[in-house]
Design a protein around this motif. Structure first.
Motif, PDB file in Angstrom:
ATOM      1  N   ILE A 203       6.548 -21.088   1.002  1.00 35.74           N
ATOM      2  CA  ILE A 203       8.151 -20.843   0.990  1.00 35.74           C
ATOM      3  C   ILE A 203       8.300 -19.675  -0.393  1.00 35.74           C
ATOM      4  O   ILE A 203       9.205 -19.283  -0.818  1.00 35.74           O
ATOM      5  CB  ILE A 203       8.143 -22.257  -0.420  1.00 35.74           C
ATOM      6  N   ASP A 204       6.900 -19.313  -1.163  1.00 37.31           N
ATOM      7  CA  ASP A 204       6.635 -17.923  -1.802  1.00 37.31           C
ATOM      8  C   ASP A 204       6.287 -16.909  -1.414  1.00 37.31           C
ATOM      9  O   ASP A 204       7.192 -16.217  -1.597  1.00 37.31           O
ATOM     10  CB  ASP A 204       5.404 -18.706  -2.464  1.00 37.31           C
ATOM     11  N   CYS A 207      10.185 -16.018  -0.287  1.00 43.13           N
ATOM     12  CA  CYS A 207      11.355 -15.583  -1.640  1.00 43.13           C
ATOM     13  C   CYS A 207      10.751 -14.336  -1.543  1.00 43.13           C
ATOM     14  O   CYS A 207      11.548 -13.677  -1.567  1.00 43.13           O
ATOM     15  CB  CYS A 207      10.768 -17.047  -2.656  1.00 43.13           C
ATOM     16  N   ILE A 229      16.116 -23.852  -3.939  1.00 44.82           N
ATOM     17  CA  ILE A 229      16.111 -22.548  -5.369  1.00 44.82           C
ATOM     18  C   ILE A 229      16.697 -21.341  -4.530  1.00 44.82           C
ATOM     19  O   ILE A 229      17.336 -20.034  -4.652  1.00 44.82           O
ATOM     20  CB  ILE A 229      14.494 -22.613  -5.407  1.00 44.82           C
ATOM     21  N   LEU A 230      17.007 -21.628  -2.918  1.00 48.47           N
ATOM     22  CA  LEU A 230      16.509 -20.694  -1.826  1.00 48.47           C
ATOM     23  C   LEU A 230      17.886 -20.274  -2.164  1.00 48.47           C
ATOM     24  O   LEU A 230      18.858 -19.067  -1.513  1.00 48.47           O
ATOM     25  CB  LEU A 230      15.899 -20.867  -0.137  1.00 48.47           C
ATOM     26  N   LEU A 233      19.085 -18.085  -4.902  1.00 46.27           N
ATOM     27  CA  LEU A 233      18.765 -16.600  -4.129  1.00 46.27           C
ATOM     28  C   LEU A 233      19.458 -15.536  -2.853  1.00 46.27           C
ATOM     29  O   LEU A 233      19.712 -14.538  -3.433  1.00 46.27           O
ATOM     30  CB  LEU A 233      17.205 -17.113  -3.756  1.00 46.27           C
ATOM     31  N   CYS A 234      19.540 -16.669  -1.890  1.00 40.46           N
ATOM     32  CA  CYS A 234      20.157 -16.264  -0.538  1.00 40.46           C
ATOM     33  C   CYS A 234      22.152 -15.899  -1.613  1.00 40.46           C
ATOM     34  O   CYS A 234      22.598 -14.258  -1.525  1.00 40.46           O
ATOM     35  CB  CYS A 234      20.348 -17.055   0.230  1.00 40.46           C
TER      36      CYS A 234
END
Length: 332
Positions: A203-204, A207, A229-230, A233-234
């Motif tokens: 996951i890190d 990102c 979270i993703l 972000l997207c």
């Protein structure tokens, strides 16, 4: 005509909902709205966050469009979104992110879809607080069944839409069991879709790769917290939460929603941008098989976004919410 449950929400919800209704009416979309509401405004007027009449409507129609909803701040109030997702097993949170002409971003070639598991993980609500010791335990419950369901949804979408690959985002190097379940699910499910390549990323690293070279990704699938979270972000890659759509889909029901907040600070001022809710409504039309109507409205929206004079303030224009909707209608 198909009856769809419409949940305007609160804050800017009613304004952007009216904009979508006007656009759908102008485009002669063959649906009938059945309005019910939930959230803080409903709680203040009816004493219920989620009225039984709303639940009855959802169970009757099996498909809904939902505006942003405010959950009252205070002890004992569980997120309305989480309640609906868990009650109706809407295990698949689907969040497309695609660059659009007229919306300025750092990247111009993003076109990906994220599948977030929607009912398990850290959002399962399994928390224990020991006041004496000052320790809070939040249990991230991940099941074999849950992993298989969300991974299969991602692979099915990739195969049906001829997408290039599926990427599984995980933390199996640290979360040995939870991460392993997702990877094992992908390995097993992928056998059913031999034409769809897949990969996995921690996951890190995921990102970092997304903000460096997002065009390398197509369909992404992950667990609840990572997906939460993703997905934002997207959205940031393609212009923010105000221009992206979202859906909560299960085997028997689907709720399409604007993923941004209710923005009470600008409510009632005609400043809200209805694009996110409109695009969520277009996802709904695709889900219903009304592809021509969805395509027609999306093209009108894209044409409107190119002309800044027609856009709302957050998009660089001066148009009000209703004026923006009228420009879209003029471009139909």
């Amino acid at each position: 005509m198909t009856t769809v449950t419409l949940i305007p929400g609160d804050g800017i919800g009613p304004e952007i909902t009216e904009a979508v209704k006007a656009i759908f009416a102008a485009a002669q979309v063959p649906i009938t709205w059945e309005e019910e509401n939930a959230g803080q405004t409903t709680f203040e007027s009816m004493g219920e966050l989620i009225p039984q009449s709303l639940l009855a409507s959802l169970e009757r129609n099996k498909i809904a469009l939902k505006g942003p909803i405010t959950t009252p701040v205070g002890k004992g109030f569980k997120s309305i979104n989480v309640q609906l997702r868990q009650k109706y097993d809407l295990y698949s949170n689907v969040r497309p992110a695609k660059t659009t002409a007229g919306v300025k971003t750092r990247f111009d070639n993003v076109d990906l879809v994220l599948f977030r598991e929607n009912t398990e993980g850290l959002y399962a609500g399994l928390e224990i607080y020991d006041e004496r010791l000052g320790i809070a335990d939040s249990i991230s419950r991940v099941t074999v069944e849950g992993c298989h369901k969300i991974v299969r949804a991602a692979f099915q979408y990739a195969a049906k839409q001829n997408r290039s690959k599926v990427t599984v985002a995980h933390k199996a190097n640290i979360l040995k069991n939870a991460g392993r379940l997702m990877l094992e699910a992908a390995a097993e499910v992928s056998k059913e879709f031999p034409s769809v390549p897949w990969e996995d990323k921690i996951i890190d690293n995921m990102c970092m790769q997304l903000v460096s070279k997002p065009e390398q990704f197509d369909v992404i699938v992950t667990t609840n917290l990572f997906g939460d979270i993703l997905s934002d972000l997207c959205a940031g890659l393609v212009g923010g939460l105000g221009v992206v759509s979202g859906a909560n889909i299960g085997d028997d029901m689907a709720i399409f929603e604007a993923v941004h907040g209710s923005a009470p600070d600008i409510a009632g001022q005609g400043l809200a941008n209805p694009t996110a809710l409109l695009r969520s409504a277009l996802m709904m039309l695709e889900h219903m098989g009304l592809h021509e109507h969805a395509s027609k409205i999306e093209k009108a929206l894209e044409k409107t976004l190119i002309d800044k004079n027609c856009c709302t303030r957050d998009l660089g224009g001066t148009a009000s919410t209703s004026e923006f909707a009228q420009h879209i209608i003029s471009n139909l």
